[in-house]
Design a protein around this motif. Structure first.
Motif, PDB file in Angstrom:
ATOM      1  N   ALA A 184      32.016  73.033 -89.510  1.00 25.55           N
ATOM      2  CA  ALA A 184      31.180  73.900 -88.186  1.00 25.55           C
ATOM      3  C   ALA A 184      31.589  75.480 -88.558  1.00 25.55           C
ATOM      4  O   ALA A 184      32.183  75.946 -89.415  1.00 25.55           O
ATOM      5  CB  ALA A 184      31.558  73.770 -87.162  1.00 25.55           C
ATOM      6  N   ASN A 185      30.504  76.080 -88.305  1.00 26.50           N
ATOM      7  CA  ASN A 185      30.214  77.730 -88.235  1.00 26.50           C
ATOM      8  C   ASN A 185      30.601  78.574 -87.497  1.00 26.50           C
ATOM      9  O   ASN A 185      31.012  79.716 -87.883  1.00 26.50           O
ATOM     10  CB  ASN A 185      28.651  78.120 -88.493  1.00 26.50           C
ATOM     11  N   GLU A 186      30.785  77.507 -86.045  1.00 25.97           N
ATOM     12  CA  GLU A 186      31.239  78.419 -85.020  1.00 25.97           C
ATOM     13  C   GLU A 186      32.256  77.206 -84.208  1.00 25.97           C
ATOM     14  O   GLU A 186      32.111  76.328 -84.685  1.00 25.97           O
ATOM     15  CB  GLU A 186      30.007  78.711 -84.317  1.00 25.97           C
ATOM     16  N   PRO A 187      32.963  77.431 -83.043  1.00 22.38           N
ATOM     17  CA  PRO A 187      34.102  77.173 -82.611  1.00 22.38           C
ATOM     18  C   PRO A 187      32.633  75.558 -81.971  1.00 22.38           C
ATOM     19  O   PRO A 187      31.811  75.877 -81.503  1.00 22.38           O
ATOM     20  CB  PRO A 187      34.526  77.533 -81.315  1.00 22.38           C
ATOM     21  N   MET A 239      32.366  72.182 -79.439  1.00 20.31           N
ATOM     22  CA  MET A 239      33.029  71.622 -78.269  1.00 20.31           C
ATOM     23  C   MET A 239      32.505  69.988 -78.167  1.00 20.31           C
ATOM     24  O   MET A 239      32.369  69.783 -79.841  1.00 20.31           O
ATOM     25  CB  MET A 239      31.402  71.733 -77.097  1.00 20.31           C
ATOM     26  N   ALA A 240      33.677  69.762 -77.567  1.00 20.17           N
ATOM     27  CA  ALA A 240      34.095  68.137 -77.174  1.00 20.17           C
ATOM     28  C   ALA A 240      32.023  66.884 -78.046  1.00 20.17           C
ATOM     29  O   ALA A 240      32.083  66.666 -78.248  1.00 20.17           O
ATOM     30  CB  ALA A 240      34.107  67.589 -76.235  1.00 20.17           C
ATOM     31  N   ARG A 241      30.977  67.791 -77.010  1.00 17.08           N
ATOM     32  CA  ARG A 241      30.028  66.975 -76.873  1.00 17.08           C
ATOM     33  C   ARG A 241      29.440  67.418 -78.252  1.00 17.08           C
ATOM     34  O   ARG A 241      28.533  66.254 -78.960  1.00 17.08           O
ATOM     35  CB  ARG A 241      29.361  67.691 -75.969  1.00 17.08           C
ATOM     36  N   ASP A 242      29.857  68.253 -79.090  1.00 19.78           N
ATOM     37  CA  ASP A 242      29.331  68.406 -80.587  1.00 19.78           C
ATOM     38  C   ASP A 242      29.757  67.300 -81.342  1.00 19.78           C
ATOM     39  O   ASP A 242      29.307  66.965 -82.540  1.00 19.78           O
ATOM     40  CB  ASP A 242      29.554  69.655 -81.026  1.00 19.78           C
ATOM     41  N   VAL A 243      31.343  67.303 -81.384  1.00 21.77           N
ATOM     42  CA  VAL A 243      31.969  66.425 -82.229  1.00 21.77           C
ATOM     43  C   VAL A 243      31.724  65.340 -82.212  1.00 21.77           C
ATOM     44  O   VAL A 243      31.765  64.341 -82.798  1.00 21.77           O
ATOM     45  CB  VAL A 243      33.556  66.838 -81.904  1.00 21.77           C
ATOM     46  N   ALA A 244      31.319  65.110 -80.339  1.00 25.14           N
ATOM     47  CA  ALA A 244      30.986  62.917 -80.271  1.00 25.14           C
ATOM     48  C   ALA A 244      29.457  63.523 -81.055  1.00 25.14           C
ATOM     49  O   ALA A 244      29.543  61.823 -81.595  1.00 25.14           O
ATOM     50  CB  ALA A 244      30.735  62.783 -78.846  1.00 25.14           C
ATOM     51  N   THR A 303      39.593  77.572 -77.786  1.00 31.67           N
ATOM     52  CA  THR A 303      39.389  78.978 -77.085  1.00 31.67           C
ATOM     53  C   THR A 303      39.571  79.208 -75.593  1.00 31.67           C
ATOM     54  O   THR A 303      39.486  77.344 -75.053  1.00 31.67           O
ATOM     55  CB  THR A 303      38.423  79.155 -77.862  1.00 31.67           C
ATOM     56  N   GLY A 304      39.234  79.799 -75.193  1.00 31.12           N
ATOM     57  CA  GLY A 304      39.613  79.562 -73.537  1.00 31.12           C
ATOM     58  C   GLY A 304      38.060  78.972 -73.062  1.00 31.12           C
ATOM     59  O   GLY A 304      38.263  78.506 -71.561  1.00 31.12           O
ATOM     60  N   SER A 305      37.684  78.748 -73.665  1.00 30.49           N
ATOM     61  CA  SER A 305      35.847  78.328 -73.363  1.00 30.49           C
ATOM     62  C   SER A 305      36.097  76.529 -73.540  1.00 30.49           C
ATOM     63  O   SER A 305      35.446  76.064 -73.141  1.00 30.49           O
ATOM     64  CB  SER A 305      35.124  78.465 -73.775  1.00 30.49           C
ATOM     65  N   TYR A 346      37.119  74.210 -79.440  1.00 32.55           N
ATOM     66  CA  TYR A 346      37.748  74.026 -81.203  1.00 32.55           C
ATOM     67  C   TYR A 346      37.084  74.738 -81.967  1.00 32.55           C
ATOM     68  O   TYR A 346      36.188  74.339 -82.746  1.00 32.55           O
ATOM     69  CB  TYR A 346      37.977  72.261 -81.247  1.00 32.55           C
ATOM     70  N   LEU A 347      38.296  75.247 -82.787  1.00 29.37           N
ATOM     71  CA  LEU A 347      38.204  75.875 -84.482  1.00 29.37           C
ATOM     72  C   LEU A 347      39.374  75.046 -84.910  1.00 29.37           C
ATOM     73  O   LEU A 347      40.650  75.402 -84.517  1.00 29.37           O
ATOM     74  CB  LEU A 347      38.077  76.942 -84.197  1.00 29.37           C
TER      75      LEU A 347
END
Length: 158
Positions: A109-112, A114-119, A150-152, A155-156
């Motif tokens: 990924a180009n940026e951190p 979210m779990a939704r993106d990985v799913a 990250t705080g939000s 993941y990276l």
């Protein structure tokens, strides 16, 4: 007249309490008698089989146990962690294929993410029941030093 009535009630309560204690004691005695009867039967069988202990027992001799078969252990078996703590020089090949796929998705990924993106990248539905396990896997990878969080809650790679 009320003194007689008071005495009668008190005496009845006293005797009822004593009767309850005696019932409990009797139940305990009955249980002990049953245990002793069982022991008597077992000892009688042993005495008959060994002629009162003068001969070796012919009661069931234990059979030799077979050699246990070799078990190939993989990650997650027998208390092994699916995601080991990451140490210097450790590569993602030590992870299970599922976790390797997650690591590749996060790394690509180009940026951190979210779990939704990985799913979505794993081909799963976007329902809480499908995304939450992925979130748990990401958190586990993060807790064990494989990913940074990250705080939000994104993941990276480290």
């Amino acid at each position: 007249m009320t003194d007689v009535l008071t005495w009668t009630v008190e005496r009845r309560v006293e005797l009822a309490e004593r009767a309850e204690l005696l019932r409990k004691e009797l139940a305990g005695i009955d249980a002990e008698v049953a245990r002793l009867e069982a022991a008597e039967v077992v000892f009688g069988q042993w005495a008959e089989a060994t002629d009162g202990g003068r001969q070796p027992s012919r009661i069931v001799e234990p059979e030799p146990e077979p050699e246990p078969e070799k078990v190939v252990v993989g990650p997650g078996a027998g208390g092994m962690r699916l995601v080991p703590d990451r140490t210097e020089g450790m590569e993602a090949e030590v992870l299970t294929p599922e976790y390797q796929r997650i690591m590749a998705i996060v790394a690509g990924a180009n940026e951190p993410v979210m779990a939704r993106d990985v799913a979505i990248a794993l081909g799963r539905e976007i329902t809480p029941g499908k995304v939450e396990p992925v979130r748990g896997q990401l958190r586990k990878l993060s807790d064990r030093g494989w990913l940074a969080r990250t705080g939000s809650g994104r993941y990276l790679p480290r």
